[in-house]
Design a protein around this motif. Structure first.
Motif, PDB file in Angstrom:
ATOM      1  N   ASP A   1      64.233  55.337  65.045  1.00 22.08           N
ATOM      2  CA  ASP A   1      63.148  55.704  65.961  1.00 22.08           C
ATOM      3  C   ASP A   1      62.226  56.766  65.375  1.00 22.08           C
ATOM      4  O   ASP A   1      61.006  56.680  65.502  1.00 22.08           O
ATOM      5  CB  ASP A   1      63.726  56.206  67.289  1.00 22.08           C
ATOM      6  CG  ASP A   1      64.001  55.072  68.261  1.00 22.08           C
ATOM      7  OD1 ASP A   1      63.564  53.936  68.008  1.00 22.08           O
ATOM      8  OD2 ASP A   1      64.674  55.322  69.280  1.00 22.08           O
ATOM      9  N   ALA A   2      62.810  57.802  64.782  1.00 17.79           N
ATOM     10  CA  ALA A   2      62.023  58.927  64.288  1.00 17.79           C
ATOM     11  C   ALA A   2      61.602  58.767  62.833  1.00 17.79           C
ATOM     12  O   ALA A   2      60.939  59.655  62.285  1.00 17.79           O
ATOM     13  CB  ALA A   2      62.813  60.229  64.448  1.00 17.79           C
ATOM     14  N   ASP A   3      61.962  57.668  62.205  1.00 17.30           N
ATOM     15  CA  ASP A   3      61.580  57.439  60.815  1.00 17.30           C
ATOM     16  C   ASP A   3      60.082  57.120  60.764  1.00 17.30           C
ATOM     17  O   ASP A   3      59.646  56.111  61.324  1.00 17.30           O
ATOM     18  CB  ASP A   3      62.398  56.278  60.241  1.00 17.30           C
ATOM     19  CG  ASP A   3      62.117  56.042  58.766  1.00 17.30           C
ATOM     20  OD1 ASP A   3      61.004  55.567  58.453  1.00 17.30           O
ATOM     21  OD2 ASP A   3      62.989  56.301  57.936  1.00 17.30           O
ATOM     22  N   PRO A   4      59.264  57.942  60.109  1.00 20.40           N
ATOM     23  CA  PRO A   4      57.803  57.742  60.170  1.00 20.40           C
ATOM     24  C   PRO A   4      57.345  56.422  59.572  1.00 20.40           C
ATOM     25  O   PRO A   4      56.419  55.802  60.094  1.00 20.40           O
ATOM     26  CB  PRO A   4      57.245  58.936  59.396  1.00 20.40           C
ATOM     27  CG  PRO A   4      58.383  59.446  58.577  1.00 20.40           C
ATOM     28  CD  PRO A   4      59.633  59.148  59.342  1.00 20.40           C
ATOM     29  N   ALA A   5      57.975  55.983  58.478  1.00 16.53           N
ATOM     30  CA  ALA A   5      57.567  54.722  57.866  1.00 16.53           C
ATOM     31  C   ALA A   5      57.933  53.537  58.753  1.00 16.53           C
ATOM     32  O   ALA A   5      57.160  52.579  58.896  1.00 16.53           O
ATOM     33  CB  ALA A   5      58.206  54.580  56.486  1.00 16.53           C
TER      34      ALA A   5
ATOM     35  N   ARG B   1      70.571  60.067  60.284  1.00 17.39           N
ATOM     36  CA  ARG B   1      69.149  59.768  60.469  1.00 17.39           C
ATOM     37  C   ARG B   1      68.402  60.989  61.006  1.00 17.39           C
ATOM     38  O   ARG B   1      67.267  61.264  60.592  1.00 17.39           O
ATOM     39  CB  ARG B   1      68.979  58.596  61.434  1.00 17.39           C
ATOM     40  CG  ARG B   1      69.405  57.257  60.859  1.00 17.39           C
ATOM     41  CD  ARG B   1      68.505  56.838  59.735  1.00 17.39           C
ATOM     42  NE  ARG B   1      68.926  55.567  59.166  1.00 17.39           N
ATOM     43  CZ  ARG B   1      68.554  55.120  57.975  1.00 17.39           C
ATOM     44  NH1 ARG B   1      67.753  55.845  57.228  1.00 17.39           N
ATOM     45  NH2 ARG B   1      68.985  53.960  57.530  1.00 17.39           N
ATOM     46  N   GLN B   2      69.021  61.714  61.913  1.00 16.83           N
ATOM     47  CA  GLN B   2      68.371  62.903  62.466  1.00 16.83           C
ATOM     48  C   GLN B   2      68.213  63.978  61.398  1.00 16.83           C
ATOM     49  O   GLN B   2      67.174  64.655  61.333  1.00 16.83           O
ATOM     50  CB  GLN B   2      69.180  63.421  63.649  1.00 16.83           C
ATOM     51  CG  GLN B   2      69.115  62.505  64.868  1.00 16.83           C
ATOM     52  CD  GLN B   2      70.048  62.945  65.983  1.00 16.83           C
ATOM     53  OE1 GLN B   2      70.985  63.708  65.752  1.00 16.83           O
ATOM     54  NE2 GLN B   2      69.800  62.464  67.197  1.00 16.83           N
ATOM     55  N   ILE B   3      69.221  64.145  60.568  1.00 17.14           N
ATOM     56  CA  ILE B   3      69.128  65.120  59.480  1.00 17.14           C
ATOM     57  C   ILE B   3      68.036  64.713  58.497  1.00 17.14           C
ATOM     58  O   ILE B   3      67.243  65.540  58.027  1.00 17.14           O
ATOM     59  CB  ILE B   3      70.487  65.251  58.763  1.00 17.14           C
ATOM     60  CG1 ILE B   3      71.509  65.891  59.704  1.00 17.14           C
ATOM     61  CG2 ILE B   3      70.346  66.072  57.485  1.00 17.14           C
ATOM     62  CD1 ILE B   3      72.925  65.861  59.180  1.00 17.14           C
TER      63      ILE B   3
END
Length: 336
Positions: free
Chosen positions: A287-291, A83-85
């Motif tokens: 958490d960091a996924d913009p959608a 997910r971070q990548i």
């Protein structure tokens, strides 16, 4: 810790993608379809993964493939790393709801779907037509596993357990009230405790158990009630109440909605019941996924709009909290 670039360069990132799919699906065939490989290629990839980690990772079992302890320990770090990548290679500032193409799977009770679903759908069709929803009835016993397996993007409901990688944010608080048909029971609000226990009740239980928070509260004062019907459907309750001399105890916001729609009455519950907190639940890797973050913000805003539009004045206010927390507090299932 310093990065050993030479050693790390020997690792094919696609192996981690395949491992994540294998651990989620626990089937070589389904994992292959998930990442767009042939079955033989995925079998070969599993062999490379076993050599890389010096572990079998997945072993055959009657129900399919069973992850080893080593594989279970790898599941969360691998998912988080991927997910971070993914967040790194995506340009967050390029996210545009008007052009995004995405399917979100949301597990929720039908009571929440009735209140938030119409507003959410109307907003998406106007502002994000490429976003589609797959709504499912929530199974509180499976929701954590479904989030971990990436089968569900977001859960909505009353949650009382989880791990550090399960994130939760409050949507709104509500309280319990009684819903009844005055023409059927011959009562007017407020209902007395004596009348409350005299009439049979409808119990809504997502787990199918014929015991709820009302029964616990009544037992504390030495009383009990008769359960006429137990149903997993909040939406069915007002129609049952409309045509039978029964009482239902349910969340105030949805009770007021159905009372106004079907000509029923609402009364404060004559027994002490704790307020309920309806929250969103998701995997921390999003958490960091913009959608995903945009969807969470949208639901928070729509929940506030529902509060503003509530004309009854009898519900507890929706108060979105500004912080996101892991689940650690205890509570009760949403059963009344």
């Amino acid at each position: 810790m310093n990065i050993d670039h030479i050693d790390l360069s020997r690792v094919d990132l696609n192996l981690l993608v395949a491992l994540d799919a294998l651990l989620a699906e626990r089937s070589v065939t389904r994992a292959a379809a998930r990442v767009g490989l042939g079955q033989s290629a995925m079998s070969s990839t599993l062999g490379r993964l076993r050599a890389l980690f010096d572990d079998e990772l997945l072993t055959r079992a009657p129900e399919g493939m069973r992850p080893t302890p080593r594989a279970m320990a790898l599941a969360e770090p691998v998912r988080t790393a991927l997910r971070q990548i993914q967040a790194l290679v995506r340009r967050e500032d390029s996210f545009d709801p008007a052009t995004v193409e995405r399917v979100f799977t949301i597990s929720l009770p039908d009571s929440v779907e009735v209140l938030l679903g119409p507003r959410l759908l109307a907003y998406l069709r106007a502002e994000a037509p490429g976003v589609r929803l797959l709504l499912r009835t929530i199974d509180r016993g499976r929701i954590l596993a479904e989030l971990d397996a990436d089968q569900v993007d977001l859960g909505i409901g009353l949650f009382t357990e989880g791990q550090a990688h399960h994130k939760m944010r409050l949507l709104h608080r509500d309280r319990y009230v009684c819903l009844f048909n005055p023409a059927r029971v011959g009562l007017a609000a407020p209902i007395s405790l004596a009348d409350y226990v005299r009439f049979p009740h409808i119990l809504t239980s997502l787990r199918g158990t014929a015991h709820g928070v009302v029964d616990d509260a009544l037992a504390k004062i030495g009383l009990g009630r008769t359960i006429a019907v137990t149903t997993p459907s909040f939406v069915a309750v007002p129609f049952l109440v409309r045509d039978a001399p029964v009482i239902a105890t349910m969340h105030a916001r949805v009770a007021n909605f159905f009372a106004g729609t079907l000509g029923l009455s609402v009364s404060p519950a004559p027994v002490a019941l704790d307020d309920v907190a309806i929250s969103m639940l998701w995997h921390a890797s999003y958490d960091a996924d913009p959608a995903h973050a945009w969807l969470r913000r949208t639901l928070l805003r729509l929940a506030s709009e529902v509060e503003s539009a509530d004309q009854s004045g009898q519900n507890s206010a929706i108060n979105p909290v500004p912080t996101t927390t892991t689940i650690s507090e205890s509570g009760r299932p949403s059963r009344a």
